[in-house]
Write an enzyme that holds these catalytic residues in place. Structure first.
Site, short mmCIF file in Angstrom:
data_model
loop_
_atom_site.label_atom_id
_atom_site.label_comp_id
_atom_site.label_asym_id
_atom_site.label_seq_id
_atom_site.Cartn_x
_atom_site.Cartn_y
_atom_site.Cartn_z
N LYS A 176 0.86 -1.19 0.00
CA LYS A 176 0.00 0.00 0.00
C LYS A 176 0.89 1.23 0.00
O LYS A 176 2.02 1.22 0.51
CB LYS A 176 -0.95 0.01 1.20
N ASP A 212 -2.93 -0.68 9.33
CA ASP A 212 -3.02 -0.75 7.88
C ASP A 212 -3.72 -2.00 7.37
O ASP A 212 -3.99 -2.11 6.16
CB ASP A 212 -1.62 -0.70 7.26
#
Length: 279
Positions: A15, A153
């Site tokens: 990411k 996350d």
């Protein structure tokens, strides 16, 4: 716990945090954020083998950092602290999992979270395909809110694509996909996210001038980051942004191809492209 009957091969995409503002601190010390994140085509590979036991093997991939012939020396724990182990426990599964690492640890690219999320997506597919057998109920699906208990996350990495992420990472609001490409400048530096947040607190909660409030704290904790930032700025003509808590710097692509020939020892330059939601 439910065991696997066939080997499964999964991809765990990194990411990239395009912007990150810290909006407050929860009573337990966790930080509220308002961030925009995207999924990249830089991936770890996960191989899930049938086993009645729960275990993880970390395999650094040659060329994942530095020269193509180099195998990185990454000390990544494979015990109960590993996010893949915790993801299997959360999903109620047993397996032996090989994690073939290409995403550098401590780079701000969510590699550990991506690995955990890949395992959760696989477990959710298994649960969705398993009909309930009375008197038992069908296995439960792990939600993004539950995934966030593993790490800030993991919820985004479970959903993927492009999203606004708020709360302490558990609220993921998908945004329309944008075709975006980036150059990642990944120095041989491992940054501890918790330490960066603590430094941010100690500095009085500064705001970052490049869309990332953690950048001042990361640079204060690791002053050498500025040299790598300035080097990328010099070869690209652009002011780089820090990926999450660091230590990857990134800029939009494309631009002058000489960035693919980094001059600093140990720095890896890689092109990456945003990809859509994960299923």
């Amino acid at each position: 716990m439910a065991a696997l009957t066939q080997t499964a091969r999964l991809l765990a995409p990194a990411k990239l945090t395009l912007r990150l503002r810290i909006t407050g601190i929860r009573g337990d010390g966790y930080h509220f954020i308002d961030a925009e994140m995207v999924t990249l085509d830089l991936c770890d590979e996960i191989i899930v083998h049938p086993s009645s036991q729960l275990s993880v093997e970390i395999i650094p991939t040659a060329g994942a950092n530095g020269p193509a012939s180099a195998t990185p020396d990454w000390d990544i724990p494979a015990d109960g602290s590993n996010l893949v182990v915790r993801a299997l426990e959360l999903a109620g599964r047993t397996a032996h999992v090989e994690v073939r690492k290409r995403i550098p640890p401590g780079a701000g690219l969510g590699g550990g979270s991506a690995d955990a999320a890949a395992v959760l997506r696989w477990a959710n597919r298994m649960a969705a395909d398993a009909p309930a057998t009375p008197p038992l109920r069908a296995p439960a699906i792990v939600t993004p809110q539950q995934a966030a208990t593993l790490g800030a996350d993991v919820a985004f990495c479970l959903v993927g694509g492009r999203a606004r992420v708020t709360g302490v990472g558990e609220i993921v609001e998908p945004l329309p996909f944008r075709d975006q490409s980036f150059v990642l400048w990944m120095p041989p530096l491992r940054v501890d996210t918790a330490a960066v947040y603590r430094t941010w607190d100690e500095l009085g909660g500064p705001s970052g001038d490049q869309y990332n409030d953690l950048e001042p704290a990361a640079v204060a904790l690791h002053p050498e980051l500025t040299a790598w930032r300035d080097e990328l700025a010099q070869v690209s003509g652009r002011r780089p942004q820090l990926a999450g808590s660091g230590g990857t710097w990134f800029i939009p692509a494309p631009f002058a191809p000489r960035v693919h020939q980094p001059v600093a020892d140990g720095v890896r330059a890689a092109a990456a492209r945003a990809i859509g939601r994960l299923h």
